[in-house]
Design a protein around this motif. Structure first.
Motif, PDB file in Angstrom:
ATOM      1  N   VAL A 145       0.812  -1.226   0.000  1.00 45.88           N
ATOM      2  CA  VAL A 145       0.000   0.000   0.000  1.00 45.88           C
ATOM      3  C   VAL A 145       0.844   1.274   0.000  1.00 45.88           C
ATOM      4  CG1 VAL A 145      -1.998  -1.071   1.093  1.00 45.88           C
ATOM      5  CG2 VAL A 145      -0.211  -0.052   2.534  1.00 45.88           C
ATOM      6  N   ARG A 146       2.126   1.159   0.312  1.00 42.92           N
ATOM      7  CA  ARG A 146       2.992   2.336   0.261  1.00 42.92           C
ATOM      8  C   ARG A 146       4.442   1.883   0.297  1.00 42.92           C
ATOM      9  NH1 ARG A 146       3.975   5.508   5.668  1.00 42.92           N
ATOM     10  NH2 ARG A 146       4.390   3.806   7.111  1.00 42.92           N
ATOM     11  N   GLY A 147       5.338   2.824   0.027  1.00 46.28           N
ATOM     12  CA  GLY A 147       6.756   2.504   0.042  1.00 46.28           C
ATOM     13  C   GLY A 147       7.580   3.674  -0.436  1.00 46.28           C
ATOM     14  N   LEU A 148       8.783   3.372  -0.897  1.00 46.96           N
ATOM     15  CA  LEU A 148       9.687   4.440  -1.327  1.00 46.96           C
ATOM     16  C   LEU A 148      10.764   3.873  -2.236  1.00 46.96           C
ATOM     17  CD1 LEU A 148      10.094   7.521  -0.684  1.00 46.96           C
ATOM     18  CD2 LEU A 148      11.850   6.807   0.944  1.00 46.96           C
ATOM     19  N   ALA A 149      11.013   4.563  -3.333  1.00 49.75           N
ATOM     20  CA  ALA A 149      12.161   4.263  -4.184  1.00 49.75           C
ATOM     21  C   ALA A 149      13.253   5.263  -3.844  1.00 49.75           C
ATOM     22  CB  ALA A 149      11.772   4.364  -5.660  1.00 49.75           C
ATOM     23  N   LEU A 150      14.395   4.792  -3.387  1.00 53.81           N
ATOM     24  CA  LEU A 150      15.452   5.678  -2.905  1.00 53.81           C
ATOM     25  C   LEU A 150      16.192   6.323  -4.067  1.00 53.81           C
ATOM     26  CD1 LEU A 150      14.780   3.769  -0.497  1.00 53.81           C
ATOM     27  CD2 LEU A 150      17.170   4.010   0.202  1.00 53.81           C
ATOM     28  N   HIS A 151      16.500   7.611  -3.918  1.00 51.97           N
ATOM     29  CA  HIS A 151      17.323   8.290  -4.910  1.00 51.97           C
ATOM     30  C   HIS A 151      18.769   8.368  -4.415  1.00 51.97           C
ATOM     31  CE1 HIS A 151      16.963  11.802  -2.332  1.00 51.97           C
ATOM     32  NE2 HIS A 151      15.649  11.828  -2.502  1.00 51.97           N
ATOM     33  N   ARG A 152      19.609   9.003  -5.189  1.00 50.62           N
ATOM     34  CA  ARG A 152      21.060   8.972  -4.926  1.00 50.62           C
ATOM     35  C   ARG A 152      21.416   9.512  -3.537  1.00 50.62           C
ATOM     36  NH1 ARG A 152      25.442  12.532  -6.054  1.00 50.62           N
ATOM     37  NH2 ARG A 152      27.413  11.426  -6.447  1.00 50.62           N
ATOM     38  N   ASP A 153      20.804  10.631  -3.165  1.00 47.09           N
ATOM     39  CA  ASP A 153      21.116  11.207  -1.852  1.00 47.09           C
ATOM     40  C   ASP A 153      20.636  10.288  -0.729  1.00 47.09           C
ATOM     41  OD1 ASP A 153      21.942  13.753  -0.264  1.00 47.09           O
ATOM     42  OD2 ASP A 153      19.939  13.268   0.505  1.00 47.09           O
ATOM     43  N   ASP A 154      19.485   9.636  -0.904  1.00 47.47           N
ATOM     44  CA  ASP A 154      19.005   8.690   0.094  1.00 47.47           C
ATOM     45  C   ASP A 154      20.002   7.556   0.300  1.00 47.47           C
ATOM     46  OD1 ASP A 154      16.595  10.064   0.470  1.00 47.47           O
ATOM     47  OD2 ASP A 154      15.535   8.879  -1.040  1.00 47.47           O
ATOM     48  N   LEU A 155      20.502   7.002  -0.803  1.00 45.17           N
ATOM     49  CA  LEU A 155      21.440   5.887  -0.719  1.00 45.17           C
ATOM     50  C   LEU A 155      22.743   6.301  -0.044  1.00 45.17           C
ATOM     51  CD1 LEU A 155      20.847   4.414  -4.286  1.00 45.17           C
ATOM     52  CD2 LEU A 155      20.153   3.381  -2.117  1.00 45.17           C
ATOM     53  N   LEU A 156      23.201   7.510  -0.368  1.00 45.41           N
ATOM     54  CA  LEU A 156      24.414   8.031   0.258  1.00 45.41           C
ATOM     55  C   LEU A 156      24.219   8.186   1.762  1.00 45.41           C
ATOM     56  CD1 LEU A 156      27.156   9.491   0.441  1.00 45.41           C
ATOM     57  CD2 LEU A 156      25.993  11.570  -0.371  1.00 45.41           C
ATOM     58  N   ARG A 157      23.142   8.854   2.144  1.00 49.29           N
ATOM     59  CA  ARG A 157      22.911   9.097   3.568  1.00 49.29           C
ATOM     60  C   ARG A 157      22.593   7.805   4.317  1.00 49.29           C
ATOM     61  NH1 ARG A 157      22.415  14.612   4.814  1.00 49.29           N
ATOM     62  NH2 ARG A 157      22.550  15.924   2.943  1.00 49.29           N
ATOM     63  N   ARG A 158      21.946   6.846   3.640  1.00 49.91           N
ATOM     64  CA  ARG A 158      21.732   5.553   4.284  1.00 49.91           C
ATOM     65  C   ARG A 158      23.069   4.905   4.614  1.00 49.91           C
ATOM     66  NH1 ARG A 158      18.285   0.753   1.498  1.00 49.91           N
ATOM     67  NH2 ARG A 158      20.112   0.575   0.130  1.00 49.91           N
ATOM     68  N   ALA A 159      24.007   4.956   3.682  1.00 50.88           N
ATOM     69  CA  ALA A 159      25.324   4.368   3.921  1.00 50.88           C
ATOM     70  C   ALA A 159      26.027   5.054   5.087  1.00 50.88           C
ATOM     71  CB  ALA A 159      26.178   4.465   2.652  1.00 50.88           C
ATOM     72  N   VAL A 160      25.923   6.379   5.147  1.00 46.10           N
ATOM     73  CA  VAL A 160      26.564   7.140   6.224  1.00 46.10           C
ATOM     74  C   VAL A 160      25.930   6.803   7.566  1.00 46.10           C
ATOM     75  CG1 VAL A 160      26.851   9.469   7.169  1.00 46.10           C
ATOM     76  CG2 VAL A 160      27.323   9.021   4.744  1.00 46.10           C
ATOM     77  N   ILE A 161      24.597   6.856   7.635  1.00 45.30           N
ATOM     78  CA  ILE A 161      23.896   6.625   8.899  1.00 45.30           C
ATOM     79  C   ILE A 161      24.109   5.195   9.389  1.00 45.30           C
ATOM     80  CG2 ILE A 161      21.569   6.392   9.877  1.00 45.30           C
ATOM     81  CD1 ILE A 161      20.834   8.941   8.288  1.00 45.30           C
ATOM     82  N   MET A 162      24.067   4.218   8.508  1.00 44.60           N
ATOM     83  CA  MET A 162      24.262   2.833   8.932  1.00 44.60           C
ATOM     84  C   MET A 162      25.710   2.573   9.349  1.00 44.60           C
ATOM     85  SD  MET A 162      21.363   1.582   9.094  1.00 44.60           S
ATOM     86  CE  MET A 162      19.727   2.104   8.561  1.00 44.60           C
ATOM     87  N   SER A 163      26.644   3.255   8.729  1.00 44.09           N
ATOM     88  CA  SER A 163      28.038   3.120   9.149  1.00 44.09           C
ATOM     89  C   SER A 163      28.223   3.667  10.569  1.00 44.09           C
ATOM     90  CB  SER A 163      28.958   3.862   8.168  1.00 44.09           C
ATOM     91  OG  SER A 163      30.307   3.732   8.551  1.00 44.09           O
TER      92      SER A 163
END
Length: 459
Positions: A360-378
């Motif tokens: 029913v909902r979700g999100l397709a990540l863009h370039r900045d999302d992927l970058l910040r995900r990598a930073v936050i998870m690190s």
């Protein structure tokens, strides 16, 4: 072993913020992300030849009675016949998934959550695991876990779970004090929990986790200290220590909790401070946020070796991988997308009756999302951010790209929570206790978001 962080710092940085089981967080999901988008992600994964083993989460929403503190998606019922119908819909959902994903995909991690997974009978649990194995391939040595309400199991039921392939258990304890248990409508004698944990060890489960909550009604620093002493004697392999977030406007069961019976902010802080000391003295390694583990547990080993990961179930030893989410309200991740199933049983069943996946909902990540995900998870998992690693992986200049964020980190650096030099960022020993506050600085959505009250506080 002192937790080595002054109470005034804990209080200073006790702000509302995400738990970062994902980035972007689930409150950013949109209805514009549809079943078609999810199917495209599944088929892209199927076309890839180097896909890692999957993780699977199955949500079982049923509980016989309500725990007043609960913020989970659940259905309160004593009619166990509803479980059989639910399993039929889970079977349909799995069939639709593998039509696009491909049958027999390898799975190295399976988690049954809820609600109360042990609401299901032994036969129903067996049917569910047979269903999973019919569609997927559970690899040897994987992590196969189930959440357990001690009131719903016996030693015989634990033996059934072990025979079905589960090797990890998580017991919901919350507090051993009888008055607190009565106040939150979850009465379970300590003797019952001790007997079940002892049985789990004899049966051969690889790891036993216990959940605790501080900040519940009628708790005091003295009463919670007694619970911590009992937990130290119980000696589970892992402990999850959560701060109770009182949000009655969002979670209806919490309206039955009297605000006047909640501990004061200073008492809640004292409970956390004493918990950090007590668990350290008992030999537990602080993994991060609210997770503790014995030194030889796989989670503690993964932290020492820099192999810690994070997913929708919290910290994990398994590599960051695609997650198939099954059941009402379940959240999954495939490639650079997140998705969530319908939140009510009625809508969940209706979509499956139409032959559709219940997205029913979700999100397709863009370039900045992927970058910040990598930073936050690190930061959340390794406690560090390497400029070189991020620059090479995302073709940016970290110091320039995140100039505003590093300026915002200065108060945290001055407080001794983080160190920044020419090679990157390092979370200090005391900074681990407030790692969410550090990660939040890199959350682009929070930078312009003034309404953070929907999140729980860090402490």
């Amino acid at each position: 072993m002192s937790h080595a962080i002054p109470d005034d710092l804990l209080q200073r940085f006790d702000v509302p913020g995400p738990r970062y089981t994902s980035y972007p967080t689930a409150d950013r999901f949109v209805e514009a992300f549809t079943e078609a988008d999810y199917i495209q992600a599944l088929e892209q994964r199927r076309a890839g030849s180097l896909a890692q083993p999957l993780s699977i989460y199955v949500h079982i929403p049923f509980c016989e009675s309500v725990c007043y503190y609960c913020a989970c998606n659940k259905v309160i019922t004593r009619h166990h016949g509803k479980a059989a119908e639910y399993l039929r819909y889970l079977s349909r959902e799995m069939e639709l998934q593998v039509q696009h994903l491909g049958a027999g995909q390898s799975v190295s991690q399976l988690h049954l959550g809820g609600g109360t997974p042990t609401f299901l009978s032994d036969e129903e649990l067996s049917d569910l695991m047979h269903m999973v194995r019919r569609h997927f391939s559970l690899v040897p040595g994987g992590e196969y876990s189930v959440e357990v309400d001690p009131r719903t199991v016996t030693r015989q039921r634990l033996e059934v779970l072990h025979r079905l392939g589960f090797n990890r258990l998580s017991f919901g304890v919350q507090d051993f004090d009888p008055a607190v248990q009565k106040a939150v409508h979850r009465v379970q004698p300590a003797e019952q929990v001790f007997a079940l944990v002892a049985a789990a060890r004899e049966i051969g489960f690889e790891s036993v986790n216990v959940d605790l909550i501080y900040g519940l009604p009628l708790q005091t620093p003295e009463s919670f200290a007694r619970t911590l002493t009992q937990v130290s004697l119980l000696r589970p392999d892992r402990i999850a220590l959560y701060g109770y977030a009182h949000l009655p406007s969002r979670f209806k069961p919490q309206r039955r909790i009297l605000s006047a019976e909640l501990p004061s902010p200073s008492d809640k802080l004292a409970m956390l401070s004493a918990s950090l000391d007590a668990l350290g003295e008992a030999g537990y390694v602080y993994v991060g946020m609210d997770h503790f583990a014995l030194p030889d547990d796989a989670l503690a080993v993964a932290k020492r070796q820099g192999r810690l990961h994070r997913n929708f179930q919290g910290y994990s030893t398994r590599p960051d991988c695609d997650l198939i989410a099954l059941g009402v309200s379940a959240i999954g991740r495939i490639g650079a997308t997140y998705s969530q199933n319908a939140k009510t049983l009625e809508e969940y069943r209706d979509l499956l009756d139409q032959g559709r996946l219940p997205i029913v909902r979700g999100l397709a990540l863009h370039r900045d999302d992927l970058l910040r995900r990598a930073v936050i998870m690190s930061i959340m998992c390794q406690g560090e951010l390497s400029f070189e690693s991020i620059d090479l992986g995302h073709l940016i200049d970290s110091r320039s790209y995140f100039a505003r964020e590093f300026e915002a980190l200065q108060p945290l650096a001055e407080a001794g929570l983080v160190q920044i030099d020419g090679s990157g960022l390092q979370v200090t020993a005391r900074g681990w206790y407030l790692v969410r506050a550090i990660a939040m600085v890199f959350d682009r959505y929070l930078q312009t978001d003034q309404d953070r009250a929907r999140f729980s506080r860090i402490i």
